[in-house]
Motif scaffolding. Structure first.
Motif, short mmCIF file in Angstrom:
data_model
loop_
_atom_site.label_atom_id
_atom_site.label_comp_id
_atom_site.label_asym_id
_atom_site.label_seq_id
_atom_site.Cartn_x
_atom_site.Cartn_y
_atom_site.Cartn_z
N GLY A 7 41.15 48.07 50.97
CA GLY A 7 42.33 48.37 50.17
C GLY A 7 43.54 47.56 50.60
N LEU A 8 43.71 47.40 51.92
CA LEU A 8 44.83 46.62 52.43
C LEU A 8 44.70 45.14 52.05
N VAL A 9 43.47 44.63 52.14
CA VAL A 9 43.24 43.22 51.76
C VAL A 9 43.56 43.01 50.29
N VAL A 10 43.05 43.93 49.44
CA VAL A 10 43.28 43.82 48.00
C VAL A 10 44.77 43.92 47.68
N ALA A 11 45.44 44.89 48.30
CA ALA A 11 46.87 45.08 48.04
C ALA A 11 47.67 43.87 48.47
N LEU A 12 47.35 43.31 49.64
CA LEU A 12 48.09 42.16 50.15
C LEU A 12 47.86 40.93 49.26
N LEU A 13 46.60 40.67 48.93
CA LEU A 13 46.30 39.51 48.10
C LEU A 13 46.88 39.65 46.70
N TYR A 14 46.76 40.84 46.13
CA TYR A 14 47.29 41.10 44.79
C TYR A 14 48.81 40.93 44.77
N PHE A 15 49.46 41.42 45.84
CA PHE A 15 50.91 41.31 45.96
C PHE A 15 51.33 39.84 46.00
N LEU A 16 50.64 39.05 46.80
CA LEU A 16 50.99 37.63 46.92
C LEU A 16 50.78 36.88 45.60
N LEU A 17 49.68 37.19 44.93
CA LEU A 17 49.37 36.48 43.68
C LEU A 17 50.35 36.83 42.56
N ILE A 18 50.76 38.09 42.48
CA ILE A 18 51.63 38.55 41.38
C ILE A 18 53.10 38.32 41.71
N LYS A 19 53.54 38.80 42.88
CA LYS A 19 54.97 38.73 43.22
C LYS A 19 55.47 37.29 43.39
N LEU A 20 54.57 36.40 43.80
CA LEU A 20 54.96 35.00 43.96
C LEU A 20 54.71 34.19 42.68
N ASN A 21 54.35 34.92 41.63
CA ASN A 21 54.12 34.30 40.31
C ASN A 21 53.09 33.17 40.34
N ILE A 22 52.07 33.36 41.17
CA ILE A 22 51.01 32.36 41.25
C ILE A 22 50.05 32.52 40.08
N LEU A 23 49.71 33.80 39.77
CA LEU A 23 48.79 34.09 38.68
C LEU A 23 49.28 35.27 37.87
N THR A 24 48.74 35.39 36.66
CA THR A 24 49.01 36.59 35.84
C THR A 24 48.16 37.74 36.38
N LYS A 25 48.48 38.95 35.92
CA LYS A 25 47.73 40.12 36.38
C LYS A 25 46.25 40.01 36.01
N GLU A 26 45.96 39.53 34.82
CA GLU A 26 44.57 39.42 34.36
C GLU A 26 43.80 38.43 35.23
N LYS A 27 44.41 37.28 35.50
CA LYS A 27 43.72 36.28 36.33
C LYS A 27 43.61 36.76 37.78
N ALA A 28 44.61 37.50 38.24
CA ALA A 28 44.56 38.04 39.60
C ALA A 28 43.39 39.02 39.75
N LYS A 29 43.17 39.84 38.72
CA LYS A 29 42.05 40.78 38.74
C LYS A 29 40.72 40.02 38.75
N LEU A 30 40.66 38.91 38.01
CA LEU A 30 39.45 38.11 37.97
C LEU A 30 39.18 37.48 39.34
N ILE A 31 40.24 37.05 40.00
CA ILE A 31 40.11 36.50 41.35
C ILE A 31 39.55 37.57 42.29
N MET A 32 40.02 38.82 42.11
CA MET A 32 39.56 39.93 42.96
C MET A 32 38.05 40.13 42.83
N ILE A 33 37.54 40.03 41.60
CA ILE A 33 36.11 40.26 41.36
C ILE A 33 35.28 39.25 42.15
N PHE A 34 35.75 38.02 42.27
CA PHE A 34 35.01 37.00 43.01
C PHE A 34 35.32 37.04 44.50
N PHE A 35 36.53 37.47 44.84
CA PHE A 35 36.93 37.48 46.25
C PHE A 35 36.27 38.61 47.04
N LEU A 36 36.15 39.79 46.46
CA LEU A 36 35.67 40.96 47.19
C LEU A 36 34.26 40.78 47.77
#
Length: 762
Positions: free
Chosen positions: A247-276
């Motif tokens: 949960g901490l890994v997901v929260a940290l990675l999701y935070f970096l991807l969204i808050k730093l405007n690197i990816l959209t929420k949809e693409k960030a979720k897709l990254i999660m599916i491959f990253f986990l």
């Protein structure tokens, strides 16, 4: 099936219990329960049909370990085996180990190599190029691991079978294996090894050990003392990567991807599916991390498909998938603990949510977690630390809020300048050392474990029924009924703890500790627990005593019998193979007294140490009554100028039979006994000096006229014990012989004046 997947999961649990405990009562109860639900229209036909299908499929699919257990006569005589490596390479300083699947039989084999002084584990890997997915030819004989020979002892053979491993091969040299190729997964495993080495190089030993354990799932660098400390206090879950870490890994990675405007929420979720899945592999691939990773992945996929499933459904689906992909996972302790704790917390979420206090919520979570695993804790370890519920309230927040997040931050900051890394390292080590010291102090002054022994299946079922009723009434705020069920659980545990005190059966157990003696006497109604000798192996470094026998044989046996207090330890003489484990017993348990002869040479340092443990030292030359059990000393009668000949010789009675314990006494001591006690006759003789030809003379056996003889001796020992002369004497005198090298532990169970001998090995 939405909202009902837990019924399918429960049906699989029934199939697992049916196979594991070899009883059909679970099936009867399961179908009666389904009939009740259908008759009173509490459950529809589709969930019931799915539950039955799930039960039948997994009942056939899950392996029965006893049925699949190989025998020595089933082992192939081939010495060359071709196949491929199916696991990551486990590498330590003194061992290389991996799983190998034979191409012809498809059997899974554990391959092990122990480097000698001229080689090392790393040089072996470089020489052979072994890696995950590599196709190899292995030269070596298939063999079965050593059988367990004592009650309560860890069964390594069964442990391997529960992983689907049928045999093992011990490699003798570099030239015994030829490999080529590899799989894509090997790149991930190599990356993990590189990360582990990178962390070890960047940070101090103390910091890197915790970072590797909590981020990369390798706790082998944490000190043995800390691991033992956490195990004693039921804190081992802290060392294993679980849902919190993921949960901490997901929260940290999701935070970096969204808050730093690197990816959209949809693409960030897709990254999660491959990253986990990638992180699950990097973190060691334990069931707890896969459970958390798969659960999050399924939630993301369902959310993208706009399907709403509750967490119970998702957990149940993950549970079913786990077993479908690996049918042996049901025997994995981590798998069992991970799912049962998570399931318990889900069922209790409403009760936990009722509290407005964060501290009280932590206490509730700790209570539910510890209570859910209590039967498993007793089944696997025979002990439970009740105060761990309170300690978890301190430890879990500390690791959740401070240590685990900090370890992930340390990994990300490791490329920074050395000065920053060293400052962070110093800061963590200083704070963490204080915390570990605090836990150690609690362990020193508040360590009061319940050593209960195994929990019978009937008691386990009753326990969970009572616990679920307790939680039901807690959630409905019906405190009087909740209190009633809470008291019922307490009464059940007290009854389990008091089982030995209600049993009229006494036992005398000759443990198989190899080349040494260790007899454990348990009087009826647990009036007393008495040792006659407690031997150990010696270390090759300083030829002192090793704790191996105590940890692997004596302690597990005592715990499995619910023993944590010993009334007396008789020590025949001062050889390590008769007294080497005493120090470790005194350290872990309360021992009232140690009893020795007048001629036992005891140094001042040992006397001081034993007295510090609160143990009285008594020298005996007559007789002693230990809670109604009388032991008569019949030797030594004088100083024989030899530790063996000065062995304490004891006469007593169990189950209507007279027994003689002779230590390592030789023929001179035997002649003294014959001359002094001319009318002495016995039923059971503990043969002197492990059956050496220096003991057990023909005239001695002829005069004592025993019906049974016990020899505690190591398998294939270098001393040639027991000697052919002694065996011939006993055979001619028609004495029934029990020996640990052939029979394993030998136990005499008696009631009143009748008793029977039992061999641990068939």
């Amino acid at each position: 099936m939405r909202g009902y997947w837990h019924f399918a999961a429960f049906s699989v649990v029934v199939s697992i219990l049916t196979i594991y405990f070899k009883t059909n009562w679970f099936i009867v109860g399961f179908f009666l329960w389904l009939l009740y639900l259908y008759y009173y229209r509490k459950l529809g036909s589709i969930p019931i049909i799915m539950s039955i299908i799930s039960f039948l499929f997994y009942w056939v699919y899950i392996p029965n370990i006893d049925v699949d257990m190989p025998r020595n006569d089933m082992i192939s005589k081939e010495t060359s085996h071709s196949g491929k490596i199916t696991s990551p390479i486990s590498l330590t300083s003194n061992k290389v180990e991996f799983l190998f699947q034979e191409r012809q039989t498809q059997n899974k084999v554990s391959v092990i190599f122990f480097p000698d002084e001229k080689s090392s584990s790393k040089s072996f890997l470089k020489h052979t190029s072994i890696k995950h997915g590599a196709k190899c030819i292995v030269h070596g004989e298939l063999e079965l691991p050593e059988q367990t020979t004592n009650p309560g002892q860890f069964d390594f053979h069964t442990y391997l079978l529960k992983q689907g491993i049928t045999h093992q091969i011990i490699l003798q040299s570099f030239d015994d294996i030829e490999c080529h190729g590899g799989s894509r997964l090997n790149q991930i495993f190599t990356l993990r090894d590189n990360l582990l080495n990178y962390v070890n190089d960047k940070y101090s030993k103390k910091t890197s050990s915790w970072l590797n354990a909590l981020v990369l799932g390798d706790d082998s660098f944490i000190s043995e003392q800390t691991v033992d400390l956490f195990q004693r206090w039921n804190l081992s879950h802290i060392l294993a990567i679980s849902g919190l870490h993921v949960g901490l890994v997901v929260a940290l990675l999701y935070f970096l991807l969204i808050k730093l405007n690197i990816l959209t929420k949809e693409k960030a979720k897709l990254i999660m599916i491959f990253f986990l899945p990638l992180y699950a592999l990097l973190a060691g691939g334990e069931p707890s991390v896969w459970r958390a990773s798969l659960s999050i992945m399924i939630f993301i996929i369902l959310n993208k498909a706009k399907l709403k499933f509750n967490y119970t459904d998702v957990l149940s689906i993950v549970f079913l998938l786990f077993i479908l992909f690996d049918k042996y996972i049901v025997y994995h302790v981590g798998f069992q603990l991970s799912f049962i704790v998570t399931f318990g917390l889900i069922l209790s979420k409403n009760w936990i949510a009722q509290s407005n206090s964060s501290i009280f919520q932590l206490l509730q979570i700790s209570f539910v977690s510890q209570m859910m695993i209590l039967p498993l804790q007793l089944s696997y370890f025979s002990t439970f630390q009740p105060l761990s519920i309170l300690l978890n309230v301190i430890v879990v927040p500390y690791f959740s809020i401070f240590v685990i997040p900090l370890m992930f931050i340390f990994l990300f900051l490791s490329p920074f300048p050395v000065s920053i890394v060293k400052f962070l390292d110093y800061f963590f080590v200083h704070i963490h050392s204080i915390f570990i010291h605090l836990v150690t102090l609690i362990d020193k002054h508040a360590d009061y474990p319940w050593i209960i022994g195994n929990m019978p299946i009937v008691a386990t079922v009753l326990y969970y029924v009572l616990f679920f009723m307790l939680m039901k009434y807690l959630q409905s705020a019906n405190h009087p009924k909740a209190f009633t069920y809470g008291c019922s659980i307490s009464l059940l545990i007290v009854c389990l703890a008091f089982r030995p005190y209600l049993s009229p059966i006494g036992t005398v157990t000759m443990l198989d500790i190899g080349q040494g003696d260790a007899f454990v006497i348990e009087l009826p109604y647990r009036k007393g627990v008495i040792f006659v000798d407690a031997g150990a192996n010696f270390t090759f470094n300083d030829f002192g005593s090793s704790d191996k026998v105590y940890k692997q044989i004596i302690k597990p046996y005592l715990y499995s019998r619910g023993i944590n207090y010993i009334d007396a330890i008789f020590l025949s003489h001062e050889d390590i193979d008769h007294m080497g484990s005493v120090e470790y017993i005194l350290r872990d348990m309360k021992v009232k007294e140690v009893i020795i002869s007048d001629y036992y040479e005891l140094d001042r340092q040992t006397v001081k140490l034993w007295k510090e443990y609160g143990t009285h030292i008594r020298r005996l030359n007559d007789k002693i009554d230990i809670n109604g059990q009388v032991f008569q000393t019949i030797g030594p009668t004088k100083d024989m100028k030899s530790p063996n000949e000065n062995s304490l010789i004891l006469y007593t009675k169990f189950g209507g039979m007279s027994w003689l314990f002779t230590g390592d006494s030789g023929k001179d001591s035997e002649n003294e006994i014959i001359d002094r006690y001319q009318n002495l006759a016995i039923d059971v003789l503990k043969v002197g000096h492990h059956g050496s030809r220096t003991s057990t003379s023909k005239i001695f056996v002829n005069q004592l006229d025993p019906s049974y003889a016990l020899i505690s001796v190591g398998k294939k020992n270098t001393y040639g014990h027991p000697s052919a002369d002694v065996l011939e004497i006993l055979e001619k005198e028609k004495v029934q012989l029990f020996r640990t090298d052939l029979d394993g532990a030998v136990q005499f169970r008696y009631k009143n004046t009748e008793g029977t001998f039992y061999k641990f090995l068939p």
